[in-house]
Design a protein around this motif. Structure first.
Motif, PDB file in Angstrom:
ATOM      1  N   GLY A 136     -12.411 -29.220  46.600  1.00 39.19           N
ATOM      2  CA  GLY A 136     -11.041 -29.622  46.909  1.00 39.19           C
ATOM      3  C   GLY A 136     -10.893 -29.973  48.372  1.00 39.19           C
ATOM      4  N   HIS A 137      -9.655 -30.343  48.793  1.00 38.27           N
ATOM      5  CA  HIS A 137      -9.456 -30.749  50.173  1.00 38.27           C
ATOM      6  C   HIS A 137      -9.157 -29.530  51.060  1.00 38.27           C
ATOM      7  N   SER A 138      -9.457 -29.720  52.330  1.00 35.02           N
ATOM      8  CA  SER A 138      -9.263 -28.586  53.241  1.00 35.02           C
ATOM      9  C   SER A 138      -8.691 -29.085  54.562  1.00 35.02           C
ATOM     10  N   ASN A 166      -5.528 -24.092  47.144  1.00 32.95           N
ATOM     11  CA  ASN A 166      -6.093 -24.898  46.076  1.00 32.95           C
ATOM     12  C   ASN A 166      -5.385 -24.487  44.796  1.00 32.95           C
ATOM     13  N   GLU A 167      -4.432 -25.330  44.367  1.00 36.73           N
ATOM     14  CA  GLU A 167      -3.561 -24.929  43.279  1.00 36.73           C
ATOM     15  C   GLU A 167      -4.304 -24.740  41.969  1.00 36.73           C
ATOM     16  N   ARG A 196      -7.466 -23.868  41.456  1.00 36.79           N
ATOM     17  CA  ARG A 196      -8.238 -22.628  41.491  1.00 36.79           C
ATOM     18  C   ARG A 196      -7.320 -21.411  41.458  1.00 36.79           C
ATOM     19  N   GLU A 221     -10.557 -31.014  41.838  1.00 32.91           N
ATOM     20  CA  GLU A 221     -10.165 -30.006  42.836  1.00 32.91           C
ATOM     21  C   GLU A 221     -10.957 -28.714  42.659  1.00 32.91           C
ATOM     22  N   TYR A 222     -11.361 -28.466  41.396  1.00 31.94           N
ATOM     23  CA  TYR A 222     -12.032 -27.199  41.126  1.00 31.94           C
ATOM     24  C   TYR A 222     -13.298 -27.075  41.958  1.00 31.94           C
ATOM     25  N   SER A 234      -5.746 -32.840  39.567  1.00 36.23           N
ATOM     26  CA  SER A 234      -7.073 -33.439  39.478  1.00 36.23           C
ATOM     27  C   SER A 234      -8.093 -32.349  39.169  1.00 36.23           C
TER      28      SER A 234
END
Lengths: 206, 744
Positions: free
Chosen positions: A179-181, A134-135, A137, A175-176, A172
């Motif tokens: 986010g996607h996983s 997660n970029e 974070r 994302e914080y 986005s």
């Protein structure tokens, strides 16, 4: 001193080389170093290391356990593989450096404020949570890596860039929150758990 | 063949000679001035046709002296190869047309150069006689091997395999030498991971099974006389009797002694029984007989052993050996494996400053040592202390820049090899304050060969007591022809190298014996049949030739005249250069053959502005350098006349004096490098020539000539730019000084 550390000191007494051989990834190669110094000369970050690889290997053989494991040197490795490509003895030096760093980290005696160590841990935690990095974070936790005040200062200085990236849909803020996983998060956790078990079993064996 | 002298001069017109030179003019000069009986020109002299033409003259016209005016004597030597005639070569190609520009202005001087060389060649051959075997050799072919260690045994076995008889003389009671005192040897076969059997028993068995090999144990050589092909050796045998046998050649494989570690008190040797040298460890390992190695002091099992490399060697300290003994690093690895193979928990540490593992398998063996857990630490040891049963090694870790104390049960010192090279016949006797020779300082060393040579009982040493002459340019060749050294007496080496060395020496010895029978020279003038003779009536018994001969070939007879041993001779001509009354000569190389060339250069008078520069160039380096310069198109002065000589050492001062007297304006002498790192093919020739030339200043003074007119240089074969430059420098100097006043 962590428990594991005391245990290992007790187990190997003065024979640090044997300890490294048994516990460090690719550690069995350390005895094969012939002290030519090509690795030290090839390292692009060499001048910034307290002890270049060749010297670390000699220190291991000389039984300088404390000095090696608390050193920040192996954390400086950027994995450029210059040394591995050039080592006349074919030592996987890069892997040994990471192995040493990892071992020191596991024993809990790696240098506390070492930036690479901090980053590595942050990265690992970030990655293993969802299976994807997660970029946002990761970036934020890096800003605050060295304390709250430093984090705010850093965040403000990067604000312009962040806004720009948002405008161009490169980032986005959502994302914080989660986010996607990956699809099978549980499966990943199981794999990691098993790997840890294997590692511990190996340790017990020696 | 007709008995009277008949000279044929042959002028080649090939390779552009015909275009650049007026060859018919040269032919006229050869005939009219130099008095050649037959003169022929040919378009392509080295072709089958051209050679056949010369051969025809030899066979049918009775020509027995041939002057070939074509290319350098170094070229086409296979084509111009005629039996039983005397031959000279005029170098018109490399010596003239290739070093001069093809211009109209240069034409005249180029032609003069060529005419001079042709005239010189005819006069040179006029003063030669065809060389023939002296018949001194008795055709002995057996090989005497001094020493029965690995090198000596290998040499004998190899000689026997080639069909030659060999005789081993060993001073101790058994064959095997140092190797027999070892448990194992450094591996000689792939994969080079473990120590191997020494192989001594196989060699001994091979010797015992071979009826071509005779062995004398507990024996020494008490006298060696003669020359290759007719050596005679007195062997004092076990029973006390003396046997005299004849041999064709000799191999000296007298090996080495271990350095005396008592000279290393700082490393604890002699203070503690647990500090030993490598030979000491071999003994312990043999005693252990496969079990654990126990230390000498209290018989305790060794758990922690430290090897100290370069103990008393590679050091400029007084009493230490300055050189590396080559085998000790590998030996220490091998000995550490004695411990590791028996019990991997034994700590073995090798303290080295530079680990050297020569040979094909050296690196593999080192790696195998590391793999087995031998610790290698780069450090210099300052002290080994003993307190009670514990030894402490103090060393400076050179990687970590750290002073370390290391505990040990046993310390092994890697001391070096001291060659067993016999008497140093060139040692200058030590003199005390009164100027008397101080006998007390001299260490008495037993001679190995007891040579009955005027110049001393053993082979001259090269450096540090090793018997060698030049291990890069001519390995094996000692400074005594027909006597070859091999093994650690030649240079420090391990068993594998000694085995190869011994094989080489055996072949060299065979070659020497065979050559001697045919009257041919050994290296470097291989195959040369000429040998020095002297005119007894003129000899003043000054002994200069016997002293200066670099190879000890000349003895004295009962009447104190020089006695030449032709098969010991390398044909350098140093004796000829030394002789003040000029009575020594070779059939095809003499004071006259060169003197006539000097004399028969046409000397233009003072006002012609055409100086003449004499260049005496060593045929081994300087002359080829000039030839190569010519091939590269480097030009030099047309006033130079180059005469090849066998060695600068053969330069007799009379040549210089005559040349100056007859009006030469400058003289350039080109020899090889002299001194400690000499490159002279005859070892001392260049040096001796330099000594002689240092006295030429007197001659110049008596003639009121400038000392700059004679210059001596060291020229290497690679000096293709420099050699011509030296000639041009002299031409320039002559221009400044002006012409010699001695023209007539």
């Amino acid at each position: 001193m962590s428990n594991l550390n005391t245990e290992m000191v007790e187990k190997y007494r003065n024979n640090f080389l044997q300890e490294v051989t048994a516990n460090v990834e690719e550690g069995e190669w350390v005895k094969m170093c012939m002290q030519c110094g090509v690795c030290s000369g090839s390292c692009p970050l060499g001048p910034y290391w307290d002890h270049p690889p060749q010297e670390l290997f000699m220190m291991i053989r000389a039984g300088k356990r404390e000095e090696v494991l608390t050193s920040s040197s192996m954390w400086m490795c950027t994995s450029c593989y210059n040394c591995v490509a050039r080592c006349p003895r074919g030592l996987p030096i890069t892997h040994i450096m990471h192995g040493l760093a990892h071992y020191a980290d596991r024993l809990g005696i790696a240098p506390k404020g070492q930036q690479t160590r901090k980053f590595a841990n942050l990265f690992w935690d970030n990655l293993t949570k969802t299976g994807r990095v997660n970029e946002l974070r990761l970036g934020i936790s890096l800003y605050f890596m060295n304390g709250f005040a430093a984090g705010v200062k850093k965040a403000l200085s990067m604000a312009g860039m962040g806004m720009g990236m948002m405008k161009t849909k490169r980032l986005s803020p959502m994302e914080y929150f989660g986010g996607h996983s990956i699809k099978d998060k549980k499966g990943l956790q199981a794999i990691l758990k098993k790997a840890k078990e294997i590692e511990l079993a190996k340790e017990q064996k020696f | 063949m007709a008995d009277e002298k008949k000279i044929g001069a042959y002028i080649c017109k090939g390779c552009g000679l015909g275009d650049r030179l007026n060859t018919s003019q040269i032919a006229t000069i050869a005939e009219r001035e130099a008095k050649a009986n037959v003169v022929r020109e040919h378009d392509f002299l080295c072709s089958e046709e051209g050679v056949a033409m010369i051969q025809n003259d030899i066979d049918n016209e009775g020509v027995n002296h041939v002057a070939i005016c074509a290319c350098s004597r170094r070229a086409k030597s296979e084509a111009f190869n005629f039996d039983n005639i005397a031959m000279s070569r005029a170098n018109l190609r490399e010596g003239v047309i290739w070093v001069r520009p093809d211009t109209d202005e240069a034409k005249e001087t180029t032609q003069e150069m060529a005419e001079d060389y042709a005239r010189m060649a005819v006069f040179e051959v006029n003063f030669m006689t065809p060389p023939a075997n002296s018949g001194q050799s008795k055709g002995e072919k057996g090989i005497l091997v001094a020493g029965g260690g690995i090198s000596g045994m290998t040499a004998a076995v190899e000689a026997a395999k080639a069909g030659y008889k060999a005789t081993i003389v060993e001073k101790s009671a058994t064959l095997g030498g140092t190797a027999a005192q070892m448990l194992k040897r450094i591996p000689q076969h792939s994969p080079y991971t473990d120590p191997e059997d020494t192989g001594v028993s196989e060699l001994v068995a091979a010797i015992e099974a071979d009826d071509k090999i005779t062995v004398y144990l507990n024996a020494t050589i008490t006298k060696t006389s003669g020359a290759p092909g007719r050596f005679s050796a007195d062997i004092s045998t076990e029973s006390g009797s003396t046997v005299t046998e004849n041999f064709g050649a000799i191999i000296q494989a007298s090996g080495f002694e271990a350095y005396d570690a008592n000279q290393l008190p700082e490393l604890g040797y002699g203070k503690s029984a647990d500090v030993i040298d490598q030979a000491g460890l071999e003994k312990l390992a043999l005693e252990a007989n496969g079990g654990s190695i126990k230390r000498p002091s209290d018989g305790k099992e060794v758990k922690n052993v430290v090897f100290v490399q370069c103990a008393g060697q590679r050091s400029d300290k007084e009493g230490h050996l300055p050189y590396c003994s080559g085998h000790c690093c590998l030996t220490s690895i091998k000995q550490a494996m004695y411990f590791k193979d028996q019990n991997p928990d034994i700590d073995t540490t090798v303290l080295y400053s530079d680990l050297r593992t020569p040979g094909a398998g050296g690196e593999d063996f080192y790696r195998s040592g590391q793999d087995k857990g031998v610790i290698f630490t780069k450090g210099t040891v300052s002290e080994v202390k003993s307190s009670g049963s514990e030894l402490t090694v103090n060393f400076h870790d050179m990687i970590l820049n750290d002073d370390v104390e290391l505990g040990a049960d046993l310390v092994v010192l890697a001391t070096g090899m001291v060659p067993n090279g016999g008497v140093d016949i060139e040692a200058v006797p030590v003199k005390d304050e009164d100027g008397d020779e101080n006998a007390a300082v001299e260490v008495s060393v037993d001679s190995i060969l007891n040579l009955d040579y005027r110049q001393g009982p053993d082979l001259p040493h090269l450096k540090n007591g090793f018997n060698d002459s030049h291990f890069i340019c001519f390995p094996y060749e000692t400074r005594r022809t027909g006597i070859y050294t091999c093994g650690p007496v030649r240079r420090p080496m391990d068993m594998l190298q000694a085995t190869e060395d011994a094989t080489g020496a055996a072949l060299k010895a065979i070659q020497a014996a065979e050559n001697a029978e045919l009257g041919r020279a050994a290296h470097p003038r291989s195959g040369d049949l000429s040998f020095p003779t002297f005119r007894m009536e003129g000899c003043t018994q000054c002994k200069r030739c016997t002293v200066e001969c670099p190879f000890g070939a000349i003895d004295e007879d009962e009447e104190r005249y020089p006695q030449f041993n032709e098969s010991r001779c390398r044909r350098c001509g140093t004796c000829m250069g030394a002789c003040p009354v000029r009575v020594i000569s070779f059939e095809n190389y003499s004071i006259d053959t060169v003197g006539q060339q000097i004399k028969n250069v046409e000397m233009p008078d003072e006002f012609d502005e055409k100086p003449r520069i004499l260049v005496l160039a060593c045929e081994n380096d300087a002359y080829p350098a000039l030839d190569m310069a010519a091939m590269n198109g480097v030009e030099y002065s047309a006033f130079a006349r180059v005469i090849p000589i066998r060695c600068l050492g053969s330069t007799n001062l009379i040549w210089v004096t005559d040349a100056l007297n007859s009006g030469y304006d400058g003289i350039v002498l080109m020899g090889c490098k002299k001194g400690d790192d000499y490159q002279c093919h005859f070892v001392k020739g260049s040096e001796i020539a330099n000594d002689r030339m240092s006295k030429v200043a007197d001659t110049l003074q008596s003639l009121s000539l400038e000392p700059e007119r004679v210059a001596t240089y060291e020229v290497a074969i690679t000096d293709t730019e420099r050699a011509p430059q030296l000639i041009n420098d002299m031409a320039e100097a002559v221009e400044k000084m002006g012409m010699s006043p001695f023209k007539f």
